[in-house]
Design a protein around this motif. Structure first.
Motif, PDB file in Angstrom:
ATOM      1  N   PRO A 171       0.823  -1.212   0.000  1.00 56.86           N
ATOM      2  CA  PRO A 171       0.000   0.000   0.000  1.00 56.86           C
ATOM      3  C   PRO A 171       0.858   1.264   0.000  1.00 56.86           C
ATOM      4  N   VAL A 172       0.491   2.222  -0.855  1.00 57.13           N
ATOM      5  CA  VAL A 172       1.221   3.485  -0.961  1.00 57.13           C
ATOM      6  C   VAL A 172       0.538   4.526  -0.087  1.00 57.13           C
ATOM      7  N   SER A 173       1.312   5.211   0.735  1.00 61.80           N
ATOM      8  CA  SER A 173       0.746   6.200   1.652  1.00 61.80           C
ATOM      9  C   SER A 173       0.222   7.401   0.878  1.00 61.80           C
ATOM     10  N   ALA A 174      -0.673   8.153   1.505  1.00 57.46           N
ATOM     11  CA  ALA A 174      -1.211   9.358   0.885  1.00 57.46           C
ATOM     12  C   ALA A 174      -0.095  10.354   0.596  1.00 57.46           C
ATOM     13  N   ASP A 176       3.076   9.664  -0.116  1.00 56.45           N
ATOM     14  CA  ASP A 176       3.838   9.222  -1.281  1.00 56.45           C
ATOM     15  C   ASP A 176       3.059   9.438  -2.566  1.00 56.45           C
ATOM     16  N   ALA A 177       1.737   9.211  -2.532  1.00 56.91           N
ATOM     17  CA  ALA A 177       0.915   9.452  -3.708  1.00 56.91           C
ATOM     18  C   ALA A 177       0.935  10.936  -4.075  1.00 56.91           C
ATOM     19  N   GLU A 178       0.892  11.790  -3.054  1.00 55.02           N
ATOM     20  CA  GLU A 178       0.924  13.235  -3.301  1.00 55.02           C
ATOM     21  C   GLU A 178       2.251  13.653  -3.920  1.00 55.02           C
ATOM     22  N   ARG A 179       3.341  13.074  -3.433  1.00 54.48           N
ATOM     23  CA  ARG A 179       4.666  13.402  -3.978  1.00 54.48           C
ATOM     24  C   ARG A 179       4.803  12.883  -5.407  1.00 54.48           C
ATOM     25  N   ALA A 180       4.231  11.723  -5.695  1.00 55.54           N
ATOM     26  CA  ALA A 180       4.272  11.206  -7.057  1.00 55.54           C
ATOM     27  C   ALA A 180       3.478  12.107  -8.000  1.00 55.54           C
ATOM     28  N   ALA A 181       2.322  12.597  -7.540  1.00 57.20           N
ATOM     29  CA  ALA A 181       1.526  13.512  -8.353  1.00 57.20           C
ATOM     30  C   ALA A 181       2.289  14.812  -8.600  1.00 57.20           C
ATOM     31  N   GLU A 182       2.993  15.283  -7.599  1.00 56.72           N
ATOM     32  CA  GLU A 182       3.809  16.487  -7.754  1.00 56.72           C
ATOM     33  C   GLU A 182       4.936  16.250  -8.749  1.00 56.72           C
ATOM     34  N   ALA A 183       5.506  15.033  -8.727  1.00 57.15           N
ATOM     35  CA  ALA A 183       6.573  14.692  -9.666  1.00 57.15           C
ATOM     36  C   ALA A 183       6.064  14.712 -11.108  1.00 57.15           C
ATOM     37  N   VAL A 184       4.838  14.252 -11.310  1.00 57.29           N
ATOM     38  CA  VAL A 184       4.247  14.285 -12.651  1.00 57.29           C
ATOM     39  C   VAL A 184       4.172  15.716 -13.166  1.00 57.29           C
ATOM     40  N   VAL A 185       3.732  16.643 -12.309  1.00 54.81           N
ATOM     41  CA  VAL A 185       3.624  18.051 -12.700  1.00 54.81           C
ATOM     42  C   VAL A 185       5.006  18.628 -13.009  1.00 54.81           C
ATOM     43  N   LEU A 186       6.008  18.288 -12.197  1.00 51.10           N
ATOM     44  CA  LEU A 186       7.362  18.768 -12.440  1.00 51.10           C
ATOM     45  C   LEU A 186       7.896  18.267 -13.778  1.00 51.10           C
ATOM     46  N   LEU A 187       7.670  16.987 -14.068  1.00 52.27           N
ATOM     47  CA  LEU A 187       8.117  16.433 -15.343  1.00 52.27           C
ATOM     48  C   LEU A 187       7.438  17.131 -16.514  1.00 52.27           C
ATOM     49  N   VAL A 196       1.708   7.130 -16.669  1.00 51.88           N
ATOM     50  CA  VAL A 196       1.658   6.509 -15.343  1.00 51.88           C
ATOM     51  C   VAL A 196       1.091   5.098 -15.491  1.00 51.88           C
ATOM     52  N   THR A 197       1.803   4.107 -14.955  1.00 53.80           N
ATOM     53  CA  THR A 197       1.386   2.711 -15.080  1.00 53.80           C
ATOM     54  C   THR A 197       1.127   2.101 -13.709  1.00 53.80           C
ATOM     55  N   GLY A 198       0.342   1.038 -13.701  1.00 55.83           N
ATOM     56  CA  GLY A 198       0.027   0.318 -12.472  1.00 55.83           C
ATOM     57  C   GLY A 198      -0.916  -0.825 -12.769  1.00 55.83           C
ATOM     58  N   GLY A 199      -1.030  -1.752 -11.833  1.00 55.74           N
ATOM     59  CA  GLY A 199      -1.894  -2.913 -12.002  1.00 55.74           C
ATOM     60  C   GLY A 199      -3.348  -2.579 -11.778  1.00 55.74           C
ATOM     61  N   PRO A 200      -4.240  -3.561 -12.003  1.00 58.17           N
ATOM     62  CA  PRO A 200      -5.682  -3.335 -11.820  1.00 58.17           C
ATOM     63  C   PRO A 200      -6.039  -2.854 -10.419  1.00 58.17           C
ATOM     64  N   GLU A 201      -5.302  -3.327  -9.412  1.00 54.96           N
ATOM     65  CA  GLU A 201      -5.592  -2.937  -8.036  1.00 54.96           C
ATOM     66  C   GLU A 201      -5.039  -1.555  -7.699  1.00 54.96           C
ATOM     67  N   GLU A 202      -4.332  -0.948  -8.649  1.00 52.75           N
ATOM     68  CA  GLU A 202      -3.714   0.358  -8.407  1.00 52.75           C
ATOM     69  C   GLU A 202      -4.361   1.470  -9.228  1.00 52.75           C
ATOM     70  N   LYS A 203      -5.542   1.218  -9.785  1.00 51.35           N
ATOM     71  CA  LYS A 203      -6.177   2.218 -10.641  1.00 51.35           C
ATOM     72  C   LYS A 203      -6.501   3.496  -9.886  1.00 51.35           C
TER      73      LYS A 203
END
Length: 282
Positions: A171-174, A176-187, A196-203
């Motif tokens: 499980p990814v913490s809130a 870490d998810a927020e930091r990943a979203a911020e990384a997307v904006v920076l990129l 962004v990729t992930g399995g069915p349980e990570e949609k």
């Protein structure tokens, strides 16, 4: 000659065994890989594999394995029927002894990886294969490799892109998810198109991380198409070892994230990686 390679029960473990599997295939007429259900899909992507047997890992439950479901004789019967001439066992100690179903004449073979002595698992597996007389074909560089991946432009769209795979297998913490979203904006602000990729349980996670900025492929790829997405990327940033090794096998540079606040504090987090990537462009 018919050969059996017993691999660890994980996508990463199977992919890391790939160079040793190719070394076995260089001498054998038929190669069967036996692994747990978590590694079976990866095993089918490896060059040199003719067949895959699925076994339950120790502690996976008392129910029948996938092989038992498909074969009334069970795993032991299928191994006996196959009459392998050689076997290479690459399961680490934490997965227990070689499966009891292995014929007595092969159950004592050496094991590679997970022995706590250091070194790369792929190199250790190759060394063990060599000790049994299995040498790679001339020109095989020993790198991770999978079968050619399909064109996935219909999923990713046209043009270069960077893949962010935020999942870690846990499980990814809130935060870490927020930091990943911020990384997307920076990129994106740095001129990169992001997938962004992930399995069915990570949609839910991939949707949150992608926002309105990235292409969200959460739950839209199987392992083979994910390999195609990673192969066509400029770089892959991931929190999971499986996608990192799949990217390496597809020939794409990958950065494996970790917990920067964990022991030692040295593992890179997603924002640190993205900032360094963008700094190198300036």
């Amino acid at each position: 000659m018919k050969a059996l390679v017993v691999c660890p029960d994980s996508m990463s473990g199977v992919l890391l065994a790939g160079p040793a599997v190719r070394a076995v295939a260089a001498s054998a007429d038929h190669v069967t890989v036996m692994c747990g259900p978590r590694g079976a899909l990866a095993a089918r992507l490896l060059p040199g594999v003719d067949d895959v047997l699925v076994r339950e890992a120790p502690g996976a439950g008392d129910g029948p394995s996938a092989v038992d479901d498909a074969d009334p004789n069970g795993l032991r019967g299928r191994l006996a029927e196959a009459a392998f001439d050689a076997a290479l066992v690459l399961t680490p100690p934490e997965e227990g002894p070689p499966p009891a179903a292995l014929p007595t004449r092969t159950a004592h073979l050496p094991r590679a990886g997970g022995d706590g002595r250091g070194g790369h698992a792929a190199e250790a597996a190759l060394a063990t294969a060599a000790s049994l007389g299995f040498a790679p074909r001339h020109g095989d560089d020993g790198r991770l490799r999978v079968h050619p991946a399909p064109d996935t432009t219909d999923l990713t769209g046209n043009g270069p892109y960077v893949v962010l795979h935020p999942g870690t297998g846990a499980p990814v913490s809130a935060r870490d998810a927020e930091r990943a979203a911020e990384a997307v904006v920076l990129l994106a602000d740095g001129g990169h198109r992001v997938v962004v990729t992930g399995g069915p349980e990570e949609k839910g996670l991939t949707r949150r991380v992608s926002g309105d900025t990235a292409v969200d492929l959460g739950g839209r790829t199987d392992l083979r198409t994910l390999s195609g997405v990673l192969r066509a990327a400029d770089a892959v940033i991931t929190g999971g070892t499986g996608p990192a090794h799949l990217a390496a096998a597809a020939g794409t540079p990958a950065v494996l994230l970790g917990d920067p606040e964990g022991p030692g504090g040295t593992a890179p987090d997603v924002l640190r990686v993205v900032r360094r990537l963008l700094a190198r462009q300036d």
